[in-house]
Design a protein around this motif. Structure first.
Motif, PDB file in Angstrom:
ATOM      1  N   THR A   1       0.430  28.577  -2.721  1.00  0.00           N
ATOM      2  CA  THR A   1       0.109  29.925  -2.219  1.00  0.00           C
ATOM      3  C   THR A   1       1.366  30.782  -2.146  1.00  0.00           C
ATOM      4  OG1 THR A   1       0.157  28.983  -0.003  1.00  0.00           O
ATOM      5  CG2 THR A   1      -2.004  29.391  -0.955  1.00  0.00           C
ATOM      6  N   GLU A   2       2.482  30.203  -1.717  1.00  0.00           N
ATOM      7  CA  GLU A   2       3.732  30.958  -1.655  1.00  0.00           C
ATOM      8  C   GLU A   2       4.179  31.371  -3.056  1.00  0.00           C
ATOM      9  OE1 GLU A   2       3.141  28.061  -0.168  1.00  0.00           O
ATOM     10  OE2 GLU A   2       3.286  28.522   1.974  1.00  0.00           O
ATOM     11  N   LEU A   3       4.007  30.466  -4.014  1.00  0.00           N
ATOM     12  CA  LEU A   3       4.395  30.744  -5.393  1.00  0.00           C
ATOM     13  C   LEU A   3       3.535  31.867  -5.996  1.00  0.00           C
ATOM     14  CD1 LEU A   3       6.355  29.607  -7.530  1.00  0.00           C
ATOM     15  CD2 LEU A   3       4.510  28.096  -8.266  1.00  0.00           C
ATOM     16  N   VAL A   4       2.235  31.774  -5.809  1.00  0.00           N
ATOM     17  CA  VAL A   4       1.335  32.812  -6.332  1.00  0.00           C
ATOM     18  C   VAL A   4       1.610  34.135  -5.620  1.00  0.00           C
ATOM     19  CG1 VAL A   4      -1.093  33.545  -6.402  1.00  0.00           C
ATOM     20  CG2 VAL A   4      -0.447  31.250  -7.157  1.00  0.00           C
ATOM     21  N   ASN A   5       1.853  34.074  -4.312  1.00  0.00           N
ATOM     22  CA  ASN A   5       2.163  35.303  -3.580  1.00  0.00           C
ATOM     23  C   ASN A   5       3.409  35.977  -4.147  1.00  0.00           C
ATOM     24  OD1 ASN A   5       1.795  37.114  -1.199  1.00  0.00           O
ATOM     25  ND2 ASN A   5       3.818  36.288  -0.692  1.00  0.00           N
ATOM     26  N   ALA A   6       4.452  35.212  -4.356  1.00  0.00           N
ATOM     27  CA  ALA A   6       5.697  35.787  -4.891  1.00  0.00           C
ATOM     28  C   ALA A   6       5.449  36.399  -6.269  1.00  0.00           C
ATOM     29  CB  ALA A   6       6.789  34.721  -4.966  1.00  0.00           C
ATOM     30  N   HIS A   7       4.685  35.700  -7.105  1.00  0.00           N
ATOM     31  CA  HIS A   7       4.361  36.216  -8.447  1.00  0.00           C
ATOM     32  C   HIS A   7       3.581  37.527  -8.334  1.00  0.00           C
ATOM     33  CE1 HIS A   7       2.875  36.394 -12.562  1.00  0.00           C
ATOM     34  NE2 HIS A   7       1.659  36.507 -12.060  1.00  0.00           N
TER      35      HIS A   7
ATOM     36  N   SER B   1       8.456  30.872 -13.172  1.00  0.00           N
ATOM     37  CA  SER B   1       8.411  31.012 -14.633  1.00  0.00           C
ATOM     38  C   SER B   1       7.097  30.475 -15.194  1.00  0.00           C
ATOM     39  CB  SER B   1       9.606  30.315 -15.280  1.00  0.00           C
ATOM     40  OG  SER B   1       9.559  28.925 -15.029  1.00  0.00           O
ATOM     41  N   ASP B   2       6.484  29.482 -14.510  1.00  0.00           N
ATOM     42  CA  ASP B   2       5.180  28.967 -14.953  1.00  0.00           C
ATOM     43  C   ASP B   2       4.103  30.044 -14.832  1.00  0.00           C
ATOM     44  OD1 ASP B   2       6.193  26.395 -15.434  1.00  0.00           O
ATOM     45  OD2 ASP B   2       5.821  25.789 -13.363  1.00  0.00           O
ATOM     46  N   LEU B   3       4.183  30.852 -13.780  1.00  0.00           N
ATOM     47  CA  LEU B   3       3.165  31.879 -13.566  1.00  0.00           C
ATOM     48  C   LEU B   3       3.330  33.067 -14.496  1.00  0.00           C
ATOM     49  CD1 LEU B   3       3.254  30.236 -10.758  1.00  0.00           C
ATOM     50  CD2 LEU B   3       1.846  32.119 -10.004  1.00  0.00           C
ATOM     51  N   ALA B   4       4.492  33.196 -15.116  1.00  0.00           N
ATOM     52  CA  ALA B   4       4.701  34.294 -16.070  1.00  0.00           C
ATOM     53  C   ALA B   4       3.757  34.172 -17.257  1.00  0.00           C
ATOM     54  CB  ALA B   4       6.148  34.312 -16.536  1.00  0.00           C
ATOM     55  N   ALA B   5       3.228  32.966 -17.497  1.00  0.00           N
ATOM     56  CA  ALA B   5       2.303  32.749 -18.607  1.00  0.00           C
ATOM     57  C   ALA B   5       0.899  33.272 -18.299  1.00  0.00           C
ATOM     58  CB  ALA B   5       2.232  31.262 -18.941  1.00  0.00           C
ATOM     59  N   LEU B   6       0.635  33.629 -17.051  1.00  0.00           N
ATOM     60  CA  LEU B   6      -0.690  34.132 -16.705  1.00  0.00           C
ATOM     61  C   LEU B   6      -0.904  35.510 -17.332  1.00  0.00           C
ATOM     62  CD1 LEU B   6      -0.853  33.227 -12.894  1.00  0.00           C
ATOM     63  CD2 LEU B   6      -2.068  32.104 -14.780  1.00  0.00           C
ATOM     64  N   PRO B   7      -2.109  35.782 -17.785  1.00  0.00           N
ATOM     65  CA  PRO B   7      -2.373  37.111 -18.348  1.00  0.00           C
ATOM     66  C   PRO B   7      -2.412  38.162 -17.230  1.00  0.00           C
ATOM     67  CG  PRO B   7      -4.393  35.813 -18.250  1.00  0.00           C
ATOM     68  CD  PRO B   7      -3.269  34.905 -17.828  1.00  0.00           C
TER      69      PRO B   7
ATOM     70  N   MET C   1      -6.750  25.120 -21.099  1.00  0.00           N
ATOM     71  CA  MET C   1      -5.489  24.413 -21.010  1.00  0.00           C
ATOM     72  C   MET C   1      -5.201  24.088 -19.552  1.00  0.00           C
ATOM     73  SD  MET C   1      -1.696  25.503 -22.299  1.00  0.00           S
ATOM     74  CE  MET C   1      -1.367  26.805 -21.153  1.00  0.00           C
ATOM     75  N   ARG C   2      -4.813  22.887 -19.305  1.00  0.00           N
ATOM     76  CA  ARG C   2      -4.473  22.451 -17.961  1.00  0.00           C
ATOM     77  C   ARG C   2      -2.957  22.433 -17.844  1.00  0.00           C
ATOM     78  NH1 ARG C   2      -7.123  17.430 -14.844  1.00  0.00           N
ATOM     79  NH2 ARG C   2      -5.810  17.610 -13.020  1.00  0.00           N
ATOM     80  N   ARG C   3      -2.452  23.059 -16.790  1.00  0.00           N
ATOM     81  CA  ARG C   3      -1.006  23.160 -16.649  1.00  0.00           C
ATOM     82  C   ARG C   3      -0.629  23.192 -15.176  1.00  0.00           C
ATOM     83  NH1 ARG C   3       2.628  27.847 -19.425  1.00  0.00           N
ATOM     84  NH2 ARG C   3       4.593  27.196 -18.521  1.00  0.00           N
ATOM     85  N   ARG C   4       0.383  22.449 -14.809  1.00  0.00           N
ATOM     86  CA  ARG C   4       0.859  22.439 -13.434  1.00  0.00           C
ATOM     87  C   ARG C   4       1.798  23.628 -13.231  1.00  0.00           C
ATOM     88  NH1 ARG C   4       0.805  19.155  -9.204  1.00  0.00           N
ATOM     89  NH2 ARG C   4      -0.377  17.590 -10.331  1.00  0.00           N
ATOM     90  N   MET C   5       1.584  24.355 -12.127  1.00  0.00           N
ATOM     91  CA  MET C   5       2.407  25.513 -11.803  1.00  0.00           C
ATOM     92  C   MET C   5       3.375  25.115 -10.687  1.00  0.00           C
ATOM     93  SD  MET C   5       1.182  28.001 -13.630  1.00  0.00           S
ATOM     94  CE  MET C   5      -0.256  28.463 -14.553  1.00  0.00           C
ATOM     95  N   THR C   6       4.644  25.062 -11.013  1.00  0.00           N
ATOM     96  CA  THR C   6       5.604  24.627  -9.994  1.00  0.00           C
ATOM     97  C   THR C   6       6.692  25.654  -9.701  1.00  0.00           C
ATOM     98  OG1 THR C   6       6.893  23.474 -11.669  1.00  0.00           O
ATOM     99  CG2 THR C   6       5.272  22.162 -10.460  1.00  0.00           C
ATOM    100  N   ASP C   7       6.875  26.636 -10.568  1.00  0.00           N
ATOM    101  CA  ASP C   7       7.836  27.697 -10.249  1.00  0.00           C
ATOM    102  C   ASP C   7       7.392  29.015 -10.874  1.00  0.00           C
ATOM    103  OD1 ASP C   7       8.967  27.951 -12.885  1.00  0.00           O
ATOM    104  OD2 ASP C   7      10.160  26.172 -12.466  1.00  0.00           O
TER     105      ASP C   7
END
Ligand SMILES: [Zn+2]
Length: 160
Positions: A30-36, A9-15, A1-7
């Protein structure tokens, strides 16, 4: 599945994972992934290239190393000038960095080796708490430590 990660809440779907590896080049990712990863206490490793420099790291372990926000390791977009920020954003949306296969292969191979060492708990993880770069045209090695900042707004509360 291809999905754009912009906030976040999008990263909450990651396993859940023991290590997240990021190789992406969109503004703010990078800032978004770091915060997650700081929030979920997930280790993560950045992999990229800068022109002819194969770059990997820092491998960030929340609560043990500094995070991406502790010390800027990449150029930061200017702030306070909305017109200039909008222009930079517009240019960056269209920008396609020149990609060089051998440089990408080198950064992905060295990052993979560090991922295996970290997950297998063996050897010296070159990128643990630092960003490492191999200048491919002269085979020079550089590193930038990711020094923990006790006042970091992202990971400061997790630091010992
Ligand atoms: Zn931090």
């Amino acid at each position: 599945m291809r999905r754009r990660m912009t906030d976040l809440s999008d990263l909450a779907a990651l396993p859940e994972a023991d290590l997240l590896v990021l190789s992406a080049d969109s503004t703010g990712i990078t800032e978004l992934v770091n915060a997650h990863c700081v929030t979920t206490e997930t280790a993560w490793l950045n992999v990229c290239y800068v022109n002819d420099i194969a770059v990997w790291g820092p491998l960030i372990v929340p609560g043990k190393t500094g995070c991406w926000s502790c010390r800027p390791l990449t150029a930061q977009a200017p702030s306070g000038n909305a017109e200039l920020d909008a222009l930079i954003s517009r240019i960056n949306r269209r920008y396609q960095a020149p990609s060089h296969g051998p440089t990408n292969m080198l950064s992905s191979a060295l990052a993979s080796l560090d991922a295996l060492k970290y997950l297998g708990d063996f050897g010296f993880v070159q990128s643990l708490g630092r960003r490492v770069g191999v200048w491919t045209h002269e085979l020079r090695l550089d590193e930038q430590p990711s020094i923990p900042d006790p006042d970091c707004p992202t990971c400061g509360p997790l630091q010992p």
